[in-house]
Design a protein around this motif. Structure first.
Motif, PDB file in Angstrom:
ATOM      1  N   LYS A  28       0.753   1.113  -1.732  1.00 45.04           N
ATOM      2  CA  LYS A  28      -0.088   0.003  -2.190  1.00 45.04           C
ATOM      3  C   LYS A  28      -0.774   0.733  -3.446  1.00 45.04           C
ATOM      4  O   LYS A  28      -0.935   1.876  -3.694  1.00 45.04           O
ATOM      5  CB  LYS A  28      -1.382  -0.360  -1.175  1.00 45.04           C
ATOM      6  N   GLU A  86      -5.777  -2.454  -3.708  1.00 41.78           N
ATOM      7  CA  GLU A  86      -5.618  -2.765  -2.766  1.00 41.78           C
ATOM      8  C   GLU A  86      -5.773  -2.174  -1.556  1.00 41.78           C
ATOM      9  O   GLU A  86      -6.197  -2.402  -0.469  1.00 41.78           O
ATOM     10  CB  GLU A  86      -3.765  -3.250  -2.618  1.00 41.78           C
ATOM     11  N   ALA A  87      -5.287  -0.730  -1.683  1.00 42.28           N
ATOM     12  CA  ALA A  87      -5.560   0.169  -0.576  1.00 42.28           C
ATOM     13  C   ALA A  87      -6.928   0.422  -0.345  1.00 42.28           C
ATOM     14  O   ALA A  87      -7.403   0.662   0.872  1.00 42.28           O
ATOM     15  CB  ALA A  87      -4.852   1.587  -1.037  1.00 42.28           C
ATOM     16  N   LYS A 101      -3.178  10.641   2.433  1.00 39.65           N
ATOM     17  CA  LYS A 101      -3.195   9.344   1.495  1.00 39.65           C
ATOM     18  C   LYS A 101      -4.676   9.149   1.204  1.00 39.65           C
ATOM     19  O   LYS A 101      -5.097   8.768  -0.184  1.00 39.65           O
ATOM     20  CB  LYS A 101      -2.734   8.138   2.291  1.00 39.65           C
ATOM     21  N   ARG A 109       5.438   2.523 -11.187  1.00 38.89           N
ATOM     22  CA  ARG A 109       4.918   2.109  -9.832  1.00 38.89           C
ATOM     23  C   ARG A 109       5.976   2.044  -8.830  1.00 38.89           C
ATOM     24  O   ARG A 109       5.768   2.440  -7.615  1.00 38.89           O
ATOM     25  CB  ARG A 109       4.308   0.489 -10.196  1.00 38.89           C
ATOM     26  N   ASP A 163      -4.915   1.497 -11.123  1.00 44.00           N
ATOM     27  CA  ASP A 163      -4.543   0.946 -10.024  1.00 44.00           C
ATOM     28  C   ASP A 163      -3.439   1.826  -9.350  1.00 44.00           C
ATOM     29  O   ASP A 163      -3.135   2.016  -8.320  1.00 44.00           O
ATOM     30  CB  ASP A 163      -3.780  -0.562 -10.261  1.00 44.00           C
ATOM     31  N   MET A 188      -8.199  -2.539   1.780  1.00 45.99           N
ATOM     32  CA  MET A 188      -7.747  -2.302   3.290  1.00 45.99           C
ATOM     33  C   MET A 188      -8.619  -1.061   3.839  1.00 45.99           C
ATOM     34  O   MET A 188      -8.753  -1.095   5.168  1.00 45.99           O
ATOM     35  CB  MET A 188      -6.166  -1.874   3.344  1.00 45.99           C
ATOM     36  N   PHE A 232      -1.270   2.068   4.528  1.00 48.05           N
ATOM     37  CA  PHE A 232      -1.839   1.970   3.204  1.00 48.05           C
ATOM     38  C   PHE A 232      -0.871   2.736   2.222  1.00 48.05           C
ATOM     39  O   PHE A 232      -1.078   2.462   0.997  1.00 48.05           O
ATOM     40  CB  PHE A 232      -2.983   3.040   3.096  1.00 48.05           C
ATOM     41  N   ASN A 271      -3.716   1.255  -5.849  1.00 46.43           N
ATOM     42  CA  ASN A 271      -5.250   1.604  -5.400  1.00 46.43           C
ATOM     43  C   ASN A 271      -5.973   0.554  -4.990  1.00 46.43           C
ATOM     44  O   ASN A 271      -6.926   0.593  -4.140  1.00 46.43           O
ATOM     45  CB  ASN A 271      -5.759   2.447  -6.481  1.00 46.43           C
ATOM     46  N   PRO A 289      -0.204   5.460  -5.466  1.00 48.88           N
ATOM     47  CA  PRO A 289       1.455   5.415  -5.179  1.00 48.88           C
ATOM     48  C   PRO A 289       2.416   6.486  -6.220  1.00 48.88           C
ATOM     49  O   PRO A 289       3.347   6.832  -5.600  1.00 48.88           O
ATOM     50  CB  PRO A 289       1.651   3.948  -5.592  1.00 48.88           C
TER      51      PRO A 289
END
Length: 573
Positions: free
Chosen positions: A135, A139-140, A198, A386, A349, A143, A132, A137, A159
């Motif tokens: 990535k 996308e994480a 994480k 980012r 994000d 997942m 994770f 937020n 990130p």
């Protein structure tokens, strides 16, 4: 009964203790300040393993008690160097409450990146977080749901938090699963990153047991009815949301515009349309099919959140809030809500504080790196942040440090934290709160945006601010969203009767404000031990020397006028 966990990340050891009665009730801000003092955190390096990271749920967590599922996160702030409690909505405390968890403290730091998983069976797993990392937020989050299922709620380090950028907050799942509700301020996400956690995943289960469940259920229904009979809820929060404050502040001249160089973006009296106001945005969003009466947490009837959509009706971001509108919007020179919504999504994000981010970007514009209103510059800056490039990591350290690096004169911070969307030259009572609070330039500590203060002296405004701060701190110590204060505060007897039914306590209505006062006194003591003095309560010099158009007001009050207000409070109980 609730359970509190102390989790040693270094040795992966977990200890638990049962909480009963008033131990469950005294949560949030009160618990955080008390715990941090007891652990001696005032003198630690905030990004070292010695800084505890505390998550606390209120006494009604896990139920549909409206606006009672806020999650408080606390630590020594790496941004300010003082105490920090940052609370967010969403479903995270809802999940903790359903597992009968009052909260937990993360001690030390994990050797490897980890996901903590609170399971229905009462165990806590340490899972590998490597897949994770890095990535965004969203996308994480997706997942994590694929791994743990849909019936979970998540606290997420983005990130920027991974590399300990001080812009970073901690993102909580909203009721629809978005990682969009943040404990945003003070760099709490950087502390989570320093511990190499994480995410924290919590299984959803069922409403937890209470001493008198029938009375609690009745109280939940009665409180909802009281809120829905309140005009502040139905005419302001439900209809427009927090962004309605933009219309008021633009009219008063207290709106941050182009790095706090003006207090009004549009003169509506001359016939100009204020497109960044809540009136315009709410009508625009509804006309496009957006959702403008939206609950951020399960059961909340205030529903001040929103889901903003583009011209084709596609979701862009949830939510657009006033503070984001002020700092990431007008303060950066934006005048189109669609541009703001795009920047808001990018910030979500990344899991960063939109107040600190907006103030930082405006200081970069002031330094000549970009032009006010340049959306491409803002997006490019966020891309650098980012990536964690050399520039991006510098910018991720926040407004005060960026301003110092580029030698900018107009840097709107108190205690190194960005001032929120109320210019203290005009919104004086909120300004005094932001100056004095141990939290550092935090309007939510005691916001009085409508108080008419020009005929009042410092002593009179301090008295009003301090009383309001105590009431806010009490709400923050009970897991309650302060947007319910128009109902909660006049009905403290009702509230404590509900608490008594829930946890077998015998509290009276006189419990409420002393709880808030105790929290304030503990926070003040923490900052004193951390080395703060009245000099840290001073506004930046430009607020005193630059008259703010259109009112042409300058700041009237200084650190010595406000610093000793907390010494009037009785000692903690």
């Amino acid at each position: 009964m609730r359970i509190y966990y102390d989790i040693d990340l270094t040795g992966r050891a977990i200890t638990s203790r049962e909480l009963h009665g008033e131990e469950i009730v005294r949560a949030g801000r009160y618990l955080i300040a008390k715990t941090l003092l007891e652990l001696g955190a005032a003198t630690v390096d905030p990004l070292s393993p010695a800084n505890p990271l505390i998550f606390s749920a209120g006494p009604f967590a896990g139920t549909s008690f409206s606006n009672a599922n806020r999650t408080s996160v606390g630590c020594k702030s790496p941004l300010t160097g003082g105490v920090k409690e940052a609370n967010g909505g969403g479903s995270f405390s809802y999940g903790l409450g359903q597992l009968k968890v009052a909260g937990f403290t993360l001690h030390g730091a994990s050797r490897e990146w980890v996901v903590l998983h609170f399971k229905k069976d009462g165990t806590i797993d340490f899972d590998d977080a490597a897949p994770f990392l890095g990535k965004g937020n969203f996308e994480a989050q997706e997942m994590l749901h694929k791994k743990y299922g849909k019936k979970v709620t998540i606290a997420l380090c983005g990130p920027v938090g991974e590399y300990q950028g001080l812009l970073a907050g901690i993102a909580f799942s909203d009721k629809d699963g978005r990682p969009a509700r943040l404990s945003a301020r003070g760099g709490v996400g950087a502390v989570m990153g320093s511990k190499r956690v994480k995410a924290v995943v919590v299984d959803l289960d069922k409403i937890p047991p209470f001493t008198d469940a029938k009375k609690v259920n009745v109280a939940i229904k009665d409180y909802a009815k009281m809120l829905l009979a309140d005009s502040m809820v139905t005419s302001f929060y439900q209809k427009i949301g927090t962004m309605g404050m933009a219309d008021l502040q633009n009219a008063l001249g207290g709106l941050p515009v182009r790095n706090f160089s003006a207090g009004q973006q549009v003169d509506v009296k001359s016939g100009e349309k204020f497109k960044m106001g809540g009136e315009h945005i709410s009508q625009l969003n509804v006309s496009r099919g957006g959702e403008h009466t939206h609950a951020c947490m399960p059961g909340c009837v205030i529903q001040c959140s929103n889901v903003y959509v583009d011209a084709s009706g596609k979701e862009v971001v949830s939510p657009v809030e006033y503070e984001t509108l002020g700092l990431l919007g007008t303060n950066c020179g934006l005048s189109d809500p669609d541009d703001l919504a795009q920047m808001n999504f990018l910030a979500n994000d990344l899991g960063v504080d939109t107040i600190e981010l907006g103030a930082t970007l405006a200081v970069l514009m002031e330094a000549g790196l970009g032009a006010f209103g340049d959306v491409k510059f803002m997006a490019d800056s966020l891309a650098e942040i980012r990536q964690g490039s050399e520039k991006g990591r510098l910018w991720a350290q926040g407004t005060a440090r960026v301003g110092a690096h580029y030698k900018v004169r107009r840097v709107p911070v108190i205690k190194k934290q960005a001032i929120s969307a109320y210019d203290p030259r005009v919104v004086e009572a909120t300004g005094i709160t932001m100056m004095a609070t141990a939290q550092g330039a935090d309007h939510t500590a005691g916001n009085l945006p409508r108080l008419k203060t020009r005929e009042m002296n410092a002593e009179q405004i301090v008295e009003q601010s301090l009383a309001h701060q105590a009431r806010v701190a009490a709400n923050d110590s009970l897991g309650l969203c302060i947007f319910g204060m128009s109902v909660t505060n006049p009905n403290t007897e009702f509230l404590v009767n509900a608490i008594n039914a829930a946890h077998g306590t015998s509290l009276t209505k006189d419990f409420f404000e002393p709880l808030g006062r105790d929290a304030l006194r503990l926070e003040y003591e923490f900052n004193k031990r951390a080395g703060f003095t009245e000099k840290d309560d001073e506004l930046p010099e430009f607020f005193y020397s630059e008259a703010l158009p259109p009112t042409n007001h300058v700041a009237r009050f200084h650190g010595p006028d406000v610093h000793t207000m907390y010494e009037r409070l009785p000692m903690p109980a």
